[in-house]
Write an enzyme that holds these catalytic residues in place. Structure first.
Site, PDB file in Angstrom:
ATOM      1  CG  ASN A   1      12.900  22.169  17.900  1.00 37.09           C
ATOM      2  OD1 ASN A   1      13.247  21.407  18.800  1.00 37.09           O
ATOM      3  ND2 ASN A   1      12.997  23.490  18.012  1.00 37.09           N
TER       4      ASN A   1
ATOM      5  CE  LYS B   1       9.847  24.838  19.465  1.00 36.81           C
ATOM      6  NZ  LYS B   1       9.493  26.227  19.447  1.00 36.81           N
TER       7      LYS B   1
ATOM      8  CG  HIS C   1      15.527  27.158  18.674  1.00 38.98           C
ATOM      9  ND1 HIS C   1      14.656  27.940  19.399  1.00 38.98           N
ATOM     10  CD2 HIS C   1      14.794  26.553  17.706  1.00 38.98           C
ATOM     11  CE1 HIS C   1      13.438  27.808  18.884  1.00 38.98           C
ATOM     12  NE2 HIS C   1      13.493  26.981  17.853  1.00 38.98           N
TER      13      HIS C   1
ATOM     14  CD  GLU D   1      11.673  27.941  21.624  1.00 43.72           C
ATOM     15  OE1 GLU D   1      12.080  26.789  21.844  1.00 43.72           O
ATOM     16  OE2 GLU D   1      10.676  28.190  20.925  1.00 43.72           O
TER      17      GLU D   1
ATOM     18  CD  GLU E   1      13.403  27.817  13.594  1.00 42.23           C
ATOM     19  OE1 GLU E   1      12.775  26.811  13.276  1.00 42.23           O
ATOM     20  OE2 GLU E   1      13.658  28.110  14.782  1.00 42.23           O
TER      21      GLU E   1
ATOM     22  N   GLY F   1       6.180  29.777  16.750  1.00 41.03           N
ATOM     23  CA  GLY F   1       5.120  29.517  17.737  1.00 41.03           C
ATOM     24  C   GLY F   1       4.001  30.536  17.744  1.00 41.03           C
TER      25      GLY F   1
ATOM     26  CB  SER G   1       4.024  29.591  12.131  1.00 40.27           C
ATOM     27  OG  SER G   1       4.027  30.120  13.439  1.00 40.27           O
TER      28      SER G   1
HETATM   29  C1  PEP Z   1      10.848  26.130  16.113  1.00 40.01           C
HETATM   30  O1  PEP Z   1      10.788  26.610  17.235  1.00 40.01           O
HETATM   31  O2  PEP Z   1      11.907  25.652  15.676  1.00 40.01           O
HETATM   32  C2  PEP Z   1       9.640  26.142  15.295  1.00 40.01           C
HETATM   33  C3  PEP Z   1       9.772  26.041  14.010  1.00 40.01           C
HETATM   34  O3  PEP Z   1       8.457  26.242  15.988  1.00 40.01           O
HETATM   35  P1  PEP Z   1       6.965  26.361  15.393  1.00 40.01           P
HETATM   36  O4  PEP Z   1       6.852  25.486  14.191  1.00 40.01           O
HETATM   37  O5  PEP Z   1       6.082  25.911  16.502  1.00 40.01           O
HETATM   38  O6  PEP Z   1       6.776  27.798  15.036  1.00 40.01           O
END
Ligand code: PEP
Length: 265
Positions: free
Chosen positions: A14, A16, A101, A103, A173, A179, A219
């Site tokens: 992803n 972003k 997602h 966000e 998630e 993040g 993460s």
């Molecule tokens: C995400 O936002 O989909 C994600 C997995 O981010 P990160 O790996 O940076 O935690």
């Protein structure tokens, strides 16, 4: 490119809101060069910004790699200035579309009902929805993780046929892991994935439960992905920040490929 029918292990990037068009092309070239042993057990899904979808799709030559959008509108066409529809995603070569997602839920106030409408639009267009669900840290501390997942699933997958559910990818998630550098433990991810799978069985069928791919995100890095690969009910990993560096991402793909081949040999 059409996603293949068999259940391949997903390694999802992803991006972003990152990268220029030129950077995205360089990335895909480097990714292809780095895929040492292209296999048919792992599928890489690049969820890239809309502006790069067409170019990235054209650059993909490996059957291991698919391309996806990071969002979609719930209507197919019309006077919706600034929006991108599922038929438009299909038109530029996207096989997948991510919806819900955290966000987007946070910054664009997307509810589970909206996520459901978007996922259904993707199914109408023949695109596989990647539906994100997950709990906040507060919900986890209060022991409400499974309630939250159940509520989200009931609404997000409402009205899906069994066949649509089988094709859907669930991206679990935990919001507190995105993040932050705090990846879920194998036990936490295993509990959530097992719960989600049993819920799909209850809401749809045993076949849907076994075919639906449940992917962990939050993460995941090339340095810690191996721990996550021990989780029984895991069908893939979703990677945000560590997917931006193609070498790190290739490291994750390599570890996943090894783990998958060990499981089937
Ligand atoms: C995400 O936002 O989909 C994600 C997995 O981010 P990160 O790996 O940076 O935690």
């Amino acid at each position: 490119m059409e996603p293949q029918k068999e259940k391949r292990f997903i390694v999802l990037a992803n991006w972003k809101m990152h990268k220029t068009l030129a950077e995205s092309i360089d990335y895909v070239k480097a990714l292809h060069e780095g895929l040492q042993t292209p296999g048919d057990r792992v599928e890489i899904i690049l969820c890239v910004p809309f502006t790069m979808l067409g170019a990235v799709s054209r650059e993909v030559t490996s059957s291991m790699v698919s391309v996806g959008g990071q969002d979609v509108h719930d209507r197919d066409w019309g006077a919706f200035t600034g929006e991108i529809s599922a038929p438009m995603l299909a038109d530029v070569g996207a096989a997948y579309g991510m919806v819900g997602h955290s966000e987007r839920r946070k910054y664009s106030s997307e509810t589970d009902e909206v996520v459901n409408a978007k996922a259904r639009a993707l199914h109408r267009a023949g695109i596989v929805p990647i539906v994100c669900i997950g709990e906040t840290i507060d919900e986890r501390k209060r022991g409400l993780t499974l309630n939250k997942l159940e509520r989200q699933a009931m609404v997000c997958f409402d009205g899906f046929s069994g066949d649509e559910m089988e094709r859907t990818v669930i991206l679990y998630e935990p919001i507190w892991a995105i993040g932050t550098g705090h990846i879920a433990t194998a036990e936490q991810a295993g509990e959530a994935h097992g719960f989600i799978r049993r819920m799909i069985e209850r809401l749809f069928s045993g076949k849907a439960a076994s075919m639906t791919r449940i992917v962990y995100g939050g993460s995941v890095k090339h340095k810690n992905v191996s721990d996550m690969l021990k989780v029984k009910d895991i069908d893939g990993v979703g990677v945000g920040s560590d997917s931006l560096d193609v070498e790190n991402f290739l490291g994750i793909v390599e570890r996943c490929t090894e783990a998958v081949s060990m499981k089937i040999s």
